[in-house]
Design a protein around this motif. Structure first.
Motif, mmCIF file in Angstrom:
data_model
loop_
_atom_site.group_PDB
_atom_site.id
_atom_site.type_symbol
_atom_site.label_atom_id
_atom_site.label_comp_id
_atom_site.label_asym_id
_atom_site.label_seq_id
_atom_site.Cartn_x
_atom_site.Cartn_y
_atom_site.Cartn_z
ATOM 1 N N MET A 1 37.182 131.631 44.754
ATOM 2 C CA MET A 1 37.917 130.500 44.252
ATOM 3 C C MET A 1 36.924 129.554 43.576
ATOM 4 O O MET A 1 35.900 129.206 44.146
ATOM 5 N N ASP A 2 37.258 129.146 42.400
ATOM 6 C CA ASP A 2 36.409 128.264 41.614
ATOM 7 C C ASP A 2 36.669 126.813 42.012
ATOM 8 O O ASP A 2 37.798 126.330 41.907
ATOM 9 N N PRO A 3 35.637 126.084 42.474
ATOM 10 C CA PRO A 3 35.871 124.698 42.881
ATOM 11 C C PRO A 3 36.290 123.800 41.726
ATOM 12 O O PRO A 3 36.950 122.784 41.936
ATOM 13 N N HIS A 4 35.940 124.164 40.504
ATOM 14 C CA HIS A 4 36.349 123.355 39.359
ATOM 15 C C HIS A 4 37.861 123.393 39.162
ATOM 16 O O HIS A 4 38.453 122.416 38.704
ATOM 17 N N VAL A 5 38.474 124.507 39.516
ATOM 18 C CA VAL A 5 39.931 124.609 39.421
ATOM 19 C C VAL A 5 40.576 123.646 40.413
ATOM 20 O O VAL A 5 41.562 122.985 40.100
ATOM 21 N N VAL A 6 39.996 123.546 41.603
ATOM 22 C CA VAL A 6 40.528 122.619 42.602
ATOM 23 C C VAL A 6 40.415 121.186 42.101
ATOM 24 O O VAL A 6 41.339 120.387 42.264
ATOM 25 N N PHE A 7 39.296 120.841 41.467
ATOM 26 C CA PHE A 7 39.148 119.498 40.915
ATOM 27 C C PHE A 7 40.184 119.246 39.818
ATOM 28 O O PHE A 7 40.733 118.160 39.714
ATOM 29 N N ASP A 8 40.458 120.258 38.999
ATOM 30 C CA ASP A 8 41.490 120.119 37.966
ATOM 31 C C ASP A 8 42.872 119.955 38.589
ATOM 32 O O ASP A 8 43.709 119.211 38.077
ATOM 33 N N CYS A 9 43.109 120.650 39.688
ATOM 34 C CA CYS A 9 44.395 120.535 40.389
ATOM 35 C C CYS A 9 44.588 119.126 40.941
ATOM 36 O O CYS A 9 45.713 118.620 40.968
ATOM 37 N N GLN A 10 43.498 118.502 41.373
ATOM 38 C CA GLN A 10 43.614 117.173 41.967
ATOM 39 C C GLN A 10 43.989 116.109 40.941
ATOM 40 O O GLN A 10 44.411 115.027 41.317
ATOM 41 N N GLU A 11 43.860 116.412 39.664
ATOM 42 C CA GLU A 11 44.361 115.488 38.645
ATOM 43 C C GLU A 11 45.881 115.560 38.566
ATOM 44 O O GLU A 11 46.537 114.596 38.188
ATOM 45 N N ILE A 12 46.445 116.713 38.928
ATOM 46 C CA ILE A 12 47.901 116.895 38.911
ATOM 47 C C ILE A 12 48.506 116.448 40.236
ATOM 48 O O ILE A 12 49.492 115.704 40.271
ATOM 49 N N VAL A 13 47.931 116.925 41.345
ATOM 50 C CA VAL A 13 48.376 116.562 42.697
ATOM 51 C C VAL A 13 47.167 115.924 43.389
ATOM 52 O O VAL A 13 46.299 116.621 43.900
ATOM 53 N N PRO A 14 47.075 114.585 43.402
ATOM 54 C CA PRO A 14 45.859 113.921 43.859
ATOM 55 C C PRO A 14 45.558 114.058 45.351
ATOM 56 O O PRO A 14 44.405 114.000 45.751
ATOM 57 N N ASN A 15 46.545 114.252 46.164
ATOM 58 C CA ASN A 15 46.339 114.371 47.601
ATOM 59 C C ASN A 15 45.967 115.810 47.941
ATOM 60 O O ASN A 15 46.716 116.739 47.643
ATOM 61 N N ARG A 16 44.814 116.014 48.582
ATOM 62 C CA ARG A 16 44.345 117.379 48.894
ATOM 63 C C ARG A 16 45.297 118.113 49.836
ATOM 64 O O ARG A 16 45.463 119.314 49.731
ATOM 65 N N PHE A 17 45.863 117.398 50.768
ATOM 66 C CA PHE A 17 46.779 118.025 51.706
ATOM 67 C C PHE A 17 48.065 118.461 50.998
ATOM 68 O O PHE A 17 48.571 119.558 51.231
ATOM 69 N N ALA A 18 48.578 117.618 50.123
ATOM 70 C CA ALA A 18 49.764 117.972 49.350
ATOM 71 C C ALA A 18 49.461 119.130 48.412
ATOM 72 O O ALA A 18 50.301 120.013 48.203
ATOM 73 N N LEU A 19 48.253 119.154 47.857
ATOM 74 C CA LEU A 19 47.841 120.260 46.990
ATOM 75 C C LEU A 19 47.817 121.570 47.766
ATOM 76 O O LEU A 19 48.263 122.604 47.273
ATOM 77 N N THR A 20 47.337 121.522 48.983
ATOM 78 C CA THR A 20 47.308 122.723 49.827
ATOM 79 C C THR A 20 48.711 123.249 50.070
ATOM 80 O O THR A 20 48.965 124.454 49.959
ATOM 81 N N ILE A 21 49.637 122.362 50.372
ATOM 82 C CA ILE A 21 51.020 122.765 50.627
ATOM 83 C C ILE A 21 51.657 123.314 49.349
ATOM 84 O O ILE A 21 52.356 124.329 49.372
ATOM 85 N N ALA A 22 51.412 122.658 48.219
ATOM 86 C CA ALA A 22 51.978 123.112 46.943
ATOM 87 C C ALA A 22 51.439 124.490 46.564
ATOM 88 O O ALA A 22 52.194 125.377 46.148
ATOM 89 N N ALA A 23 50.126 124.690 46.719
ATOM 90 C CA ALA A 23 49.525 125.983 46.375
ATOM 91 C C ALA A 23 50.005 127.074 47.327
ATOM 92 O O ALA A 23 50.264 128.206 46.897
ATOM 93 N N ALA A 24 50.155 126.751 48.597
ATOM 94 C CA ALA A 24 50.647 127.742 49.559
ATOM 95 C C ALA A 24 52.089 128.128 49.255
ATOM 96 O O ALA A 24 52.455 129.308 49.332
ATOM 97 N N ALA A 25 52.907 127.152 48.893
ATOM 98 C CA ALA A 25 54.306 127.440 48.549
ATOM 99 C C ALA A 25 54.381 128.328 47.310
ATOM 100 O O ALA A 25 55.169 129.277 47.258
#
Length: 107
Positions: A1-25
């Motif tokens: 997993m590329d950490p830069h992708v996670v940083f890009d995701c945090q611009e869309i979903v700023p909360n890391r916990f919410a991002l985890t739930i969204a990606a898992a769904a």
């Protein structure tokens, strides 16, 4: 997993916990046969889910349950405890444990 992708995701979903739930769904949906929105043939479903979020493949309405401030207006339905389906096609969940009868404790 590329950490830069996670940083890009945090611009869309700023909360890391919410991002985890969204990606898992989204990863679960991809496992159940949902059509990918990006063409990454050698990526795992979790990587593909993160790339889709980072690339802005979802509308604001689709991400509303995972965005702070908007989740209160669109609540997800509570899970049905009587079903053990994983993908909705009758396949039972491998993670579901069989119901065991209560045992009496002897002192």
């Amino acid at each position: 997993m590329d950490p830069h992708v996670v940083f890009d995701c945090q611009e869309i979903v700023p909360n890391r916990f919410a991002l985890t739930i969204a990606a898992a769904a989204r990863a679960r949906a991809l496992n159940c046969g949902a059509q990918p929105r990006r063409d990454l043939p050698h990526a795992s479903v979790s990587d593909l889910a993160l790339h889709e979020i980072a690339d802005g493949a979802f509308t604001r309405d689709e991400l509303a349950p995972f965005l702070p401030g908007l989740a209160a207006t669109t609540l997800l339905p509570a899970p049905d405890p009587t079903t053990t389906e994983l993908c909705g096609d009758g396949a039972a969940s491998a993670a579901a444990a069989p119901v065991s009868s209560p045992q009496e404790t002897v002192h």
